[in-house]
Write an enzyme that holds these catalytic residues in place. Structure first.
Site, mmCIF file in Angstrom:
data_model
loop_
_atom_site.group_PDB
_atom_site.id
_atom_site.type_symbol
_atom_site.label_atom_id
_atom_site.label_comp_id
_atom_site.label_asym_id
_atom_site.label_seq_id
_atom_site.Cartn_x
_atom_site.Cartn_y
_atom_site.Cartn_z
ATOM 1 N N GLU A 43 0.882 -1.162 -0.157
ATOM 2 C CA GLU A 43 -0.042 -0.035 -0.065
ATOM 3 C C GLU A 43 0.932 1.323 0.201
ATOM 4 O OE1 GLU A 43 -2.698 0.469 3.225
ATOM 5 O OE2 GLU A 43 -3.564 2.120 2.135
ATOM 6 N N GLY A 94 2.700 2.203 11.183
ATOM 7 C CA GLY A 94 2.373 1.455 12.340
ATOM 8 C C GLY A 94 2.279 -0.111 12.017
ATOM 9 N N ALA A 95 1.554 -0.244 10.764
ATOM 10 C CA ALA A 95 1.237 -1.796 10.538
ATOM 11 C C ALA A 95 0.477 -1.724 9.314
ATOM 12 C CB ALA A 95 0.351 -2.304 11.846
ATOM 13 N N MET A 96 0.080 -2.838 8.749
ATOM 14 C CA MET A 96 -0.373 -2.941 7.501
ATOM 15 C C MET A 96 -1.399 -4.036 7.498
ATOM 16 S SD MET A 96 -0.715 -1.590 4.644
ATOM 17 C CE MET A 96 -2.091 -2.368 3.310
ATOM 18 N N GLU A 97 -2.674 -3.792 6.790
ATOM 19 C CA GLU A 97 -3.759 -5.099 7.101
ATOM 20 C C GLU A 97 -3.752 -6.112 5.867
ATOM 21 O OE1 GLU A 97 -4.061 -1.721 6.093
ATOM 22 O OE2 GLU A 97 -5.782 -1.352 4.639
ATOM 23 N N HIS A 151 -7.352 -2.454 14.959
ATOM 24 C CA HIS A 151 -7.370 -1.747 13.839
ATOM 25 C C HIS A 151 -7.038 -2.716 12.476
ATOM 26 C CE1 HIS A 151 -7.115 2.416 11.457
ATOM 27 N NE2 HIS A 151 -6.180 1.248 10.571
ATOM 28 N N GLU A 152 -5.802 -3.085 12.559
ATOM 29 C CA GLU A 152 -5.431 -3.748 11.312
ATOM 30 C C GLU A 152 -6.653 -5.030 10.891
ATOM 31 O OE1 GLU A 152 -3.880 -2.158 9.596
ATOM 32 O OE2 GLU A 152 -2.716 -1.126 11.172
ATOM 33 N N HIS A 178 -9.896 -3.995 9.599
ATOM 34 C CA HIS A 178 -9.812 -3.757 8.182
ATOM 35 C C HIS A 178 -9.857 -5.135 7.253
ATOM 36 C CE1 HIS A 178 -8.214 0.342 7.333
ATOM 37 N NE2 HIS A 178 -6.978 -0.075 7.999
ATOM 38 N N GLU A 181 -9.994 4.111 6.080
ATOM 39 C CA GLU A 181 -9.370 4.283 7.186
ATOM 40 C C GLU A 181 -10.164 4.934 8.141
ATOM 41 O OE1 GLU A 181 -6.842 2.911 7.722
ATOM 42 O OE2 GLU A 181 -5.741 2.346 5.910
HETATM 43 N N1 PHE Z 1 -3.117 0.917 5.802
HETATM 44 C C1 PHE Z 1 -2.233 1.025 6.920
HETATM 45 C C2 PHE Z 1 -3.196 1.200 8.425
HETATM 46 O O1 PHE Z 1 -3.958 2.290 8.396
HETATM 47 C C3 PHE Z 1 -1.372 2.091 6.998
HETATM 48 C C4 PHE Z 1 -0.486 1.923 6.042
HETATM 49 C C5 PHE Z 1 -0.440 2.761 4.912
HETATM 50 C C6 PHE Z 1 0.810 1.322 6.247
HETATM 51 C C7 PHE Z 1 0.655 2.781 3.926
HETATM 52 C C8 PHE Z 1 1.836 1.367 5.273
HETATM 53 C C9 PHE Z 1 1.784 2.095 3.912
HETATM 54 O O2 PHE Z 1 -3.527 0.180 8.950
HETATM 55 ZN ZN ZN Z 2 -5.835 1.563 8.573
#
Ligand code: PHE
Ligand code: ZN
Length: 726
Positions: A124, A264-267, A300-301, A304, A323
């Site tokens: 992403e 922070g993190a990625m879903e 949060h993740e 998603h 988001e």
């Molecule tokens: N989509 C992720 C989140 O909000 C954020 C994110 C965006 C992480 C782009 C990495 C790169 O949970």
């Molecule tokens: Zn998110």
């Protein structure tokens, strides 16, 4: 910078893709400096007329292209910066592309890269195009099957999205694993991790009986510190079933913690990737705030999976669709796990600190921007935090029942699609029967509305007229502002604290709290049966992301602090009084404020975390923003003076709290954390007494049983100016 990177992308110019890709089969042969990616895609044209196929690609070394098994000669395609153009493709075909990449030298933290000797990905928003040529846009949804091959000793664990269907050894010390994700997804949700990990495992049984294997993969030696993240994950899975009827949809859910990670993190579907700081925690190395953040981000993740993955975004302008909604769901999760009022106040503090400034500055933009040059710059507090507030307002405007029906309609109708904010809102129009076209302004208009409210009471008629007006200042590129529908949760109390049950035109029965809407630039609300001169709380629960000038006196705010049933209003009243005292230097109210805070201490056992927040005075940066001609030194002095007065008056009670011995055995749960928060707040206030405070900080430090207590004691010791700090 190249042209491709500076061109402006506009929401109004959205066009559906000329081709779709339904299936992608990847064979990824991992080597740090020469990874081969063979991608086989099933491509079909969407329109009636022939068109070139334009694929995205960055930093790729093209090895070969074939259509339906026949290699393409160089006259059949063009390579341009960021693009591979296949000139005259058939209507439907099998596309084979082989590319070579170098993860070891990829320093973008995007695409396929290496962190501490392990492979990982971040796609992403537009990172997949650094792995292979692809229609790298969120409205192209494909089923992915991935075969990963790697050296077995160096990379014993091979992970990707979905379920693992096959694995085994290969020639030459290599091995492989095949991962199949049955759910169509956009390329930005693709993920791959490979390396040597230590892991912890658990299971979750969904409400319909699916057994889900859960895994968290971390650096060797760290796995015990992932226990709280695992616990949070299981609670999040359960909560989504109860609060939103959302069940998990794969047999596996994995999280990988990575040391080098941009956000922070990625879903990613079935394979979330986290910055390890948001996974690893224990009593000795993490504070309660760290535990709280882990719980929130793991939630949060996970959330998603439905709001983002099952239903994704048509284009990146719709980022808030996933988001904002997921922030809202995360905040509700935290509120249910902990103290709801405390969660609300923390969310408001964060919004004011991060988003209000954005709205007031040169980078102000709407929750849904209308153009961008690089989407990476739009992962902002406005899209996330204000985006979450917009969902909360929607619920307030149409009511909890219609909101719940609208959410279920959205999940049913939009499942498996790449959607827009309009698609989302349409579900709530249908569920509520309301026209929400005015509400769309919250998505498309930047700026924080400023509200002014003034009331007048008629003794004889027992009526109260409250006139509220709204004004949004121009923001860059948006000079004209519309009035917004603003939910106001209004309650009236009498000076002695009685909660007034009143009627407002249009309401059938008298109520203590009214859910009203300010839709025009200015509206007068008429309250009847008002038995005493009222003190209005206009924005209970912080019902909208606005600023409010309500003209109340300090005496009226003191009554609110003492009596308003809404904790947010009580907290806000205390903060306003403290701010007024510090900004004006008028300290005749200081001892009344201390008394009011004393009452919060008296009832602290109900919600210690709330009392802790109430004791914290507005910080210096907030004062600087609020002062017309800020003099930081003078403001710091005024703040310390007030803190000292409050601490002096409450000293005995603060000391009792500060000297109470914490539990020797540590629990990160909300109840225990709330008690620690109160103790930390007491130490912080006592620090304003300086040397006079005596040995309380040293003792607190010496007896601290965990990181939270140790840090709080140390900070207080430092702030008190004690030589022992050195
Ligand atoms: N989509 C992720 C989140 O909000 C954020 C994110 C965006 C992480 C782009 C990495 C790169 O949970
Ligand atoms: Zn998110």
């Amino acid at each position: 910078m190249r042209d491709a990177e500076t061109a402006t992308v506009r929401l109004s110019e959205y066009t559906p893709p000329a081709y779709l890709i339904d299936e992608v089969a990847l064979v990824i042969s991992l080597e740090p400096e020469a990874t081969l990616v063979a991608a086989r895609s099933h491509v079909r044209r969407t329109g009636d007329t022939p068109a070139p196929l334009v694929l995205n690609g960055e930093r790729l070394e093209l090895q070969s292209i074939a259509i339906d098994g026949t290699l393409l000669t160089t006259d059949k395609y063009q390579l341009e910066p960021g693009k591979l153009i296949i000139l005259d493709p058939p209507v439907q075909f099998r596309l084979d592309i082989v590319t070579r990449i170098s993860p070891a030298t990829n320093t973008h933290l995007e695409g396929l890269y290496m962190s501490a000797g392990r492979f990982c990905t971040q796609c992403e928003a537009e990172g997949f195009r650094a792995i292979t040529y692809m229609l790298d846009r969120p409205d192209v949804l494909a089923r992915y099957a991935v075969r990963i091959e790697a050296d077995k000793a160096a990379y014993p664990t091979l992970l990707s999205n979905g379920n693992m269907t096959e694995s085994g050894d290969m020639e030459g010390d290599r091995h492989f694993a095949v991962w199949v994700d049955p759910h169509p997804k956009p390329s930005y949700l693709f993920a791959l991790c490979a390396g040597e990990y230590e892991s912890i495992h658990d299971t979750f049984v969904t409400k319909s009986g699916r057994i889900v294997a859960l895994g968290i993969y971390v650096d060797p030696g760290d796995s015990e510190r992932a226990r709280y993240a695992m616990d949070s994950l299981k609670r999040a899975m359960k909560w989504d079933e109860e609060a939103f009827q959302r069940e998990y949809d794969l047999d596996l859910f994995n999280i990988v913690a990575v040391r080098d990670f941009n956000f922070g993190a990625m879903e990613n579907k079935g394979l979330n990737i986290f910055n390890s700081s948001l996974i690893l925690a224990d009593a000795e190395t993490a504070t309660d705030a760290d535990f709280e953040a882990i719980e929130a981000v793991v939630g949060h993740e996970y959330f998603h999976n439905w709001t983002g993955n099952r239903i994704t975004c048509r284009d990146w302008f719709q980022l808030c669709l996933k988001e904002g909604l997921t922030v809202y769901r995360e905040q509700e999760f935290s509120a249910d796990q902990r103290s709801r009022p405390v969660q609300r106040i923390k969310d408001v503090k964060r919004l004011r600190a991060r988003q209000f400034g954005e709205d007031a500055g040169p980078l102000a933009h709407p929750v849904r921007p209308s153009s961008y040059q690089k989407i990476d710059n739009f992962y902002t507090a406005t899209v996330y935090e204000k985006g979450g507030e917009v969902i909360r307002m929607l619920k307030r405007l149409i009511g909890a029942d219609a909101f719940a029906r609208g959410m279920q309609l959205y999940f049913e109708r939009r499942d498996g699609t790449a959607s827009t904010v309009e698609d989302f809102i349409a579900c709530f129009e249908e569920a509520s029967g309301q026209d929400l076209s005015g509400f769309m302004n919250w998505y498309d208009q930047a700026g924080t509305p400023a509200l002014t409210a003034r009331g007048s009471y008629d003794d004889e008629a027992r009526t109260y007229c409250l006139t509220v007006s709204q004004l949004t200042q121009p923001t860059p590129g948006q000079t004209e502002k519309n009035s917004l529908p603003i939910p106001l949760h209004i309650g009236l109390i009498a000076t002695d604290g009685a909660r007034l049950r009143t009627t407002v035109e249009g309401e059938s029965a008298p109520r203590e709290e009214h859910a009203l809407v300010l839709s025009d630039a200015r509206t007068t609300f008429n309250f009847a049966n008002v038995e005493a001169p009222p003190i209005p709380a206009i924005l209970r629960h912080f019902s909208a992301p606005v600023t409010l000038n309500d003209g109340l006196t300090i005496e009226q705010r003191l009554s609110q602090m003492a009596h308003d049933p809404d904790p947010f209003t009580r907290w806000e009243a205390g903060q306003s009084i403290a701010r007024a005292i510090m900004l004006s230097g008028a300290d005749m109210h200081a001892s009344a404020l201390a008394a009011a805070l004393g009452r919060e201490l008296d009832r602290a056992q109900e919600d210690p975390a709330f009392a802790a927040l109430a004791l914290r005075m507005p910080d210096l940066s907030e004062l600087i923003l609020a002062a017309p001609m800020p003099d930081p030194e003078a403001l710091f002095g005024a703040r310390e003076t007030l803190r000292r007065e409050v601490a002096t008056e409450l000293r005995a009670r603060l000391e009792a709290i500060a000297r109470a011995k914490g539990d020797a055995s540590f629990s990160p749960d909300a109840g225990a954390a709330g008690l620690r928060a109160l103790k930390s707040a007491a130490l912080d206030l006592l620090a304003s007494l300086g040397e006079e405070a005596g040995d309380v900080f040293e003792i607190a430090f010496a007896t601290a049983a965990n990181m939270t207590e140790a840090v709080a004691a140390l900070e207080a010791l430092g702030a008190s100016g004690s030589p022992a700090f050195d």
